[in-house]
Scaffold this active site. Structure first.
Site, PDB file in Angstrom:
ATOM      1  N   HIS A 111     -14.586 -23.983  24.136  1.00  0.00           N
ATOM      2  CA  HIS A 111     -14.384 -25.096  23.211  1.00  0.00           C
ATOM      3  C   HIS A 111     -13.163 -24.832  22.345  1.00  0.00           C
ATOM      4  CE1 HIS A 111     -18.380 -26.753  24.031  1.00  0.00           C
ATOM      5  NE2 HIS A 111     -18.883 -25.538  23.863  1.00  0.00           N
ATOM      6  N   HIS A 159     -18.244 -19.292  25.108  1.00  0.00           N
ATOM      7  CA  HIS A 159     -19.582 -18.779  24.834  1.00  0.00           C
ATOM      8  C   HIS A 159     -20.527 -19.196  25.952  1.00  0.00           C
ATOM      9  CE1 HIS A 159     -21.359 -22.529  22.535  1.00  0.00           C
ATOM     10  NE2 HIS A 159     -20.680 -22.878  23.600  1.00  0.00           N
ATOM     11  N   CYS A 214     -24.989 -25.279  29.794  1.00  0.00           N
ATOM     12  CA  CYS A 214     -24.447 -24.306  28.838  1.00  0.00           C
ATOM     13  C   CYS A 214     -24.959 -22.890  29.092  1.00  0.00           C
ATOM     14  CB  CYS A 214     -24.785 -24.724  27.418  1.00  0.00           C
ATOM     15  SG  CYS A 214     -24.060 -26.298  26.968  1.00  0.00           S
ATOM     16  N   HIS A 233     -18.493 -21.003  29.076  1.00  0.00           N
ATOM     17  CA  HIS A 233     -17.579 -22.147  29.030  1.00  0.00           C
ATOM     18  C   HIS A 233     -16.892 -22.103  27.667  1.00  0.00           C
ATOM     19  CE1 HIS A 233     -21.307 -23.425  27.108  1.00  0.00           C
ATOM     20  NE2 HIS A 233     -20.580 -24.307  26.417  1.00  0.00           N
ATOM     21  N   GLU A 258     -17.915 -28.391  17.472  1.00  0.00           N
ATOM     22  CA  GLU A 258     -17.789 -27.748  18.772  1.00  0.00           C
ATOM     23  C   GLU A 258     -17.043 -28.658  19.751  1.00  0.00           C
ATOM     24  OE1 GLU A 258     -21.036 -25.178  20.545  1.00  0.00           O
ATOM     25  OE2 GLU A 258     -21.265 -27.061  21.628  1.00  0.00           O
ATOM     26  N   ASP A 303     -10.984 -16.270  17.459  1.00  0.00           N
ATOM     27  CA  ASP A 303     -10.018 -16.953  18.304  1.00  0.00           C
ATOM     28  C   ASP A 303      -9.779 -16.202  19.612  1.00  0.00           C
ATOM     29  OD1 ASP A 303      -8.261 -19.108  18.782  1.00  0.00           O
ATOM     30  OD2 ASP A 303      -6.551 -17.847  18.272  1.00  0.00           O
ATOM     31  N   HIS A 304      -9.833 -16.945  20.716  1.00  0.00           N
ATOM     32  CA  HIS A 304      -9.604 -16.409  22.069  1.00  0.00           C
ATOM     33  C   HIS A 304     -10.541 -15.245  22.384  1.00  0.00           C
ATOM     34  CE1 HIS A 304      -6.095 -18.977  21.809  1.00  0.00           C
ATOM     35  NE2 HIS A 304      -5.905 -18.812  23.103  1.00  0.00           N
TER      36      HIS A 304
END
Length: 289
Positions: A174, A147, A166, A172, A259, A212-213
């Site tokens: 998590h 995100h 950020c 980036h 996170e 996810d991904h």
């Protein structure tokens, strides 16, 4: 001043879940199997100004050991504990039983038993915190996603001032860790407050598969205009899950999203459909990393 104190311990036990009722509901759990249970006991009371404590910790540990751990440890709950001859030894019912065992002995120490938290595994646990049969049940899972924290209506310079690293343009990532807590009454037949298989399927299909991904800003339309902070993601997940969980006959109580090890957010959902947000950030972390 009133305060809370939690001690933890563990016991190992075997059990099986009601093979005569609904084998398809319990799956492999209809077979006798075992767990290393992790038990947390929380008491509350007033701080003694002389000792600075609310209870003699050693005495509390002895009570928990004598009244809860010793009877349950290395037992087959269905066979060795008369209470579970007719009651299904689910995590919910075991936490309720431990609460009953400990309430009176702990009161004799001058404090109140506030909560029993019982972990069947690191992915599944139950909380019992009051008389009656309303219990909180938590399952956990994870997803990996990228995100970028930036308001699309602001300049890159302004976003960088607000979000620091950020806000970098390419985002980036998590490994998000998600806890979903439901609340409800323990069903006297199944011993559960929610269909665990159904709950896990909802979380997998409606949340994990969605996030996810992904690059959240670009792959989930809602976050094209909403900054995907932990708070906003947790809020979005809570709104996704509320209705499906109600259809299972339970109620969504809390969504907690980690996170990173230093950064988490909790969304509490109440009956009036209003969300309460609580965020926890390590004192050493000033921005998401």
């Amino acid at each position: 001043m009133e305060a809370y104190l939690t001690i933890s311990t563990h016991f190992s036990a075997a059990h099986r879940l009601a093979p005569n009722i609904s084998p398809e509901k319990y799956g492999k759990c209809t077979r006798t199997h075992g767990h290393n249970y992790h038990l947390e006991i929380t008491v509350k009371g007033k701080i003694d100004p002389r000792t600075g404590a609310i209870v003699d910790v050693d005495a509390l540990k002895r009570v928990v050991e004598d009244y809860a751990v010793e009877p349950l440890d290395h037992s087959c709950l269905n066979k060795d504990i008369p209470y579970f001859a007719e009651i299904v030894p689910t995590t919910e019912n075991i936490s309720l039983y431990i609460h009953h065992l400990l309430t009176s002995p702990i009161e004799k120490l001058g404090v109140e038993l506030h909560k029993v938290r019982l972990f069947e595994s690191h992915e599944l646990w139950a909380d019992y915190a009051k008389n009656g049969t309303e219990t909180h049940f938590t399952v956990s899972t994870y997803f990996s996603a990228a995100h970028r924290l930036a308001d699309p209506n602001l300049s890159q310079e302004k976003n960088a001032q607000i979000y620091g690293k950020c806000a970098r343009p390419h985002g980036h990532g998590h490994n998000y860790y998600l806890e979903v807590t439901v609340k409800g009454e323990i069903d006297s037949t199944t011993g559960m407050i929610v269909d665990l298989g159904g709950l896990n399927q909802i979380i997998k299909n409606d949340v994990v598969e969605l996030f996810d991904h992904t690059f959240i800003n670009e792959d989930i339309p809602y976050f094209a205009e909403v900054v995907p902070t932990s708070e906003n993601i947790a809020l979005y997940i809570s709104n996704i899950l509320r209705s499906p969980i109600q259809e299972l006959g339970s109620e969504l109580y809390k969504v907690k999203l980690f996170e990173s090890p230093n950064n988490s957010c909790e969304i509490y959902c109440n009956e009036s459909d209003v969300n309460s947000i609580s965020a926890t950030v390590s004192e050493l972390v000033l921005a998401e990393v």
